[in-house]
Design a protein around this motif. Structure first.
Motif, short mmCIF file in Angstrom:
data_model
loop_
_atom_site.label_atom_id
_atom_site.label_comp_id
_atom_site.label_asym_id
_atom_site.label_seq_id
_atom_site.Cartn_x
_atom_site.Cartn_y
_atom_site.Cartn_z
N LEU A 13 -3.05 -4.55 15.50
CA LEU A 13 -4.12 -3.67 15.05
C LEU A 13 -4.51 -2.68 16.14
N ARG A 14 -4.52 -3.14 17.37
CA ARG A 14 -4.86 -2.24 18.49
C ARG A 14 -3.80 -1.16 18.67
N ARG A 15 -2.57 -1.51 18.44
CA ARG A 15 -1.49 -0.53 18.58
C ARG A 15 -1.42 0.42 17.39
N GLN A 16 -2.27 0.15 16.39
CA GLN A 16 -2.34 0.98 15.19
C GLN A 16 -1.01 1.03 14.44
N ASN A 17 -0.25 -0.07 14.53
CA ASN A 17 1.00 -0.15 13.78
C ASN A 17 0.75 -0.22 12.28
N LEU A 18 -0.40 -0.81 11.91
CA LEU A 18 -0.71 -1.02 10.50
C LEU A 18 -2.19 -1.33 10.37
N THR A 19 -2.69 -1.23 9.15
CA THR A 19 -4.08 -1.55 8.90
C THR A 19 -4.21 -3.06 8.68
N LEU A 20 -5.45 -3.54 8.70
CA LEU A 20 -5.66 -4.97 8.46
C LEU A 20 -5.24 -5.33 7.04
N GLU A 21 -5.50 -4.42 6.09
CA GLU A 21 -5.11 -4.69 4.71
C GLU A 21 -3.59 -4.87 4.60
N GLN A 22 -2.85 -4.02 5.27
CA GLN A 22 -1.39 -4.13 5.26
C GLN A 22 -0.94 -5.41 5.96
N LEU A 23 -1.58 -5.71 7.07
CA LEU A 23 -1.22 -6.90 7.84
C LEU A 23 -1.39 -8.16 6.99
N LEU A 24 -2.55 -8.27 6.32
CA LEU A 24 -2.83 -9.47 5.55
C LEU A 24 -1.98 -9.56 4.29
N GLU A 25 -1.68 -8.41 3.71
CA GLU A 25 -0.86 -8.41 2.49
C GLU A 25 0.54 -8.96 2.77
N ASN A 26 1.09 -8.58 3.91
CA ASN A 26 2.46 -8.99 4.24
C ASN A 26 2.52 -10.25 5.11
N ALA A 27 1.37 -10.72 5.58
CA ALA A 27 1.35 -11.84 6.53
C ALA A 27 2.15 -13.06 6.05
N PRO A 28 1.93 -13.54 4.81
CA PRO A 28 2.65 -14.75 4.38
C PRO A 28 4.01 -14.46 3.76
N THR A 29 4.69 -13.43 4.28
CA THR A 29 6.01 -13.07 3.76
C THR A 29 6.97 -12.86 4.93
N ASP A 30 8.23 -12.64 4.61
CA ASP A 30 9.22 -12.38 5.64
C ASP A 30 9.23 -10.92 6.07
N LEU A 31 8.23 -10.16 5.63
CA LEU A 31 8.11 -8.76 6.01
C LEU A 31 6.96 -8.54 6.99
N GLY A 32 6.15 -9.57 7.22
CA GLY A 32 4.94 -9.42 8.02
C GLY A 32 5.16 -9.66 9.50
N ILE A 33 4.09 -9.53 10.27
CA ILE A 33 4.17 -9.67 11.72
C ILE A 33 4.44 -11.11 12.16
N TYR A 34 4.23 -12.05 11.26
CA TYR A 34 4.44 -13.46 11.60
C TYR A 34 5.82 -13.97 11.18
N ARG A 35 6.69 -13.06 10.74
CA ARG A 35 7.96 -13.51 10.15
C ARG A 35 8.78 -14.39 11.08
N GLU A 36 8.89 -14.03 12.36
CA GLU A 36 9.69 -14.85 13.27
C GLU A 36 9.05 -16.21 13.48
N HIS A 37 7.75 -16.23 13.60
CA HIS A 37 7.01 -17.48 13.76
C HIS A 37 7.21 -18.38 12.55
N LEU A 38 7.06 -17.81 11.37
CA LEU A 38 7.18 -18.58 10.14
C LEU A 38 8.62 -19.02 9.88
N GLN A 39 9.55 -18.13 10.12
CA GLN A 39 10.96 -18.47 9.91
C GLN A 39 11.40 -19.57 10.88
N GLY A 40 10.84 -19.55 12.08
CA GLY A 40 11.15 -20.61 13.03
C GLY A 40 10.68 -21.97 12.54
#
Length: 449
Positions: free
Chosen positions: A355-382
């Motif tokens: 969010l600080r790097r302004q890569n995406l909005t919080l709405e975008q972050l949360l929408e994609n969070a529980p998917t393989d497209l979100g910022i947590y993908r490597e963590h979740l896939q692991g």
């Protein structure tokens, strides 16, 4: 009519600072597009013609929210037709400040550096640990699931000991490979060699290891008592990270943990050289190997269980990243983020970083969070890869994420899921650690069915 004295760059800086102060973020790309178009007196049709966005998206989906956001930030009602005069008034009382440099940001990965701005203390834990380690024969037990900050805390305890003039040994038991774990003797030899190297002393196992007369535990004890502790004039702090590594090896774990308990008890003897030794034991879950009460180091000393961050701590972390989440809008962001990931230190920090790097909005972050497209993908896939290796573990976790309320599992499976950090205890059972895990793994199990 008031003369316009601002250029677009100045106006954009004022808007970004006002929005940041009020909402804890800067304008997104599409919001900047709308603001730029409005500054040029363009209609939404003209804005759309010069971008990839549709008129409906710019005007109705984003535009309505943008002018409301800007009104709240400037403290007065503004629209596409009157925002310029509001900015002129704002410019009189607001001097845009230089935005914090992204060069100072740290990507959340591994232990937090000792001098990092982004390490959050969880009072009174740090103070209690740093005071306890100064006591003769001290033993501190740190327990938390993965990526909760155990190693970062251990490093700070050891650093405080160094500042007090102590010698330290920082040993991660994940370094013990299968060859080392073949037998207790092999393991203790490796343990003593590592301690010697950390203390910058020569390896003298050949002089102190007598297999004919003594057991491996006795040889290890003699090596520390007659050599390592005798050679060093100051107290020695022995930090053992990831001791879970030897839980699956009961033939080693029972004797080694029994040895640590004995050494801790030796420190209680008058004038004992063992008063110089202080222990910090770090592990991810409860000990599931059978240890007698008087032979376990896990029921003595100072117990530390790292909690998740509180909302106030998450707010503090956001501020350190240059985000203001103390406004009403910021508090809403905080609530939405924690509803998804709780107060998990790594998950929270990774979100704030992006969010600080302004890569995406919080709405975008949360929408994609529980998917393989979100910022947590490597963590979740692991995590997904880990549980796929153990069918029983996968079956147990599937039951947890698909159940409303706590689930009681077979003890070994529950220990493993707690250690990984996918679940947390509730009453006599476990529940998913956060909604991120529940949503992601529900979908994965459903897709696999």
């Amino acid at each position: 009519m008031q003369t316009n004295t601002l250029n677009f760059e100045q106006a954009l800086a004022i808007v970004n600072q006002a929005v940041f102060t009020n909402a804890g973020r800067y304008l997104t790309d599409v919001e900047t597009t709308i603001f730029h178009g409005a500054w040029l007196h363009q209609t939404y049709e003209e804005m759309a013609a010069n971008t990839e966005y549709t008129v409906n998206y710019l005007q109705r989906t984003v535009g309505h929210k943008f002018w409301k956001l800007l009104s709240e930030a400037l403290g007065e009602e503004v629209s596409k037709s009157n925002f310029r005069t509001a900015l002129e008034r704002k410019s009189v009382t607001l001097t845009p400040t230089k935005l914090p440099s992204d060069l100072s940001l740290e990507f959340p990965e591994g232990p937090v550096e000792l001098d990092s701005t982004f390490y959050l203390e969880r009072p009174p834990i740090e103070l209690d640990c740093c005071q306890a380690i100064l006591q003769p024969g001290a033993l501190i037990r740190i327990k938390a699931s993965r990526q909760m900050g155990k190693t970062s805390l251990l490093n700070r305890i050891l650093n405080s000991a160094i500042q007090a003039g102590y010698k330290t040994v920082n040993l991660n038991l994940l370094l013990a490979d299968r060859g080392v774990l073949k037998s207790l003797d092999q393991f203790l030899r490796w343990f003593c060699k590592c301690a010697s190297r950390e203390l910058q002393l020569p390896n003298k196992l050949a002089d102190y290891w007598d297999e004919e007369l003594f057991t491996s535990n006795t040889n290890c004890t003699n090596y520390f008592e007659d050599y390592l502790l005798s050679e060093i004039d100051t107290p020695v702090v022995l930090g053992l990270d990831e001791v879970d590594r030897i839980f699956p090896h009961p033939e080693i774990a029972q004797d080694f943990f029994g040895l640590l308990r004995v050494l801790h008890e030796y420190a209680k003897l008058k004038d004992s050289i063992w008063k110089k030794l202080r222990l910090v034991i770090v592990h991810s879950t409860d000990v599931y190997i059978p240890l007698k009460v008087n032979q376990s180091p896990f029921n003595v000393g100072l117990p530390i269980e790292l909690p998740e961050f509180t909302p106030k701590q998450v707010q503090d972390l956001a501020e350190r990243y240059g985000l203001n989440w103390e406004t009403n809008t910021g508090e809403a962001y905080l609530a939405d983020l924690m509803a998804m990931v709780g107060g998990h230190p790594y998950l929270v920090q990774l979100a704030i970083y992006h969010l600080r790097r302004q890569n995406l909005t919080l709405e975008q972050l949360l929408e994609n969070a529980p998917t393989d497209l979100g910022i947590y993908r490597e963590h979740l896939q692991g995590h997904w890869g880990t549980i796929q290796e153990y069918p029983q573990l996968a079956t147990a976790f599937k039951q947890v994420v698909n159940t409303n309320g706590s689930v009681q599992l077979e003890s070994m499976l529950q220990f493993k899921l707690l250690s990984i950090g996918l679940v947390k205890q509730q009453q006599n059972g476990v529940i998913p650690s956060c909604q991120l895990y529940r949503q992601y793994f529900q979908n994965k199990f459903r897709d696999r069915a």
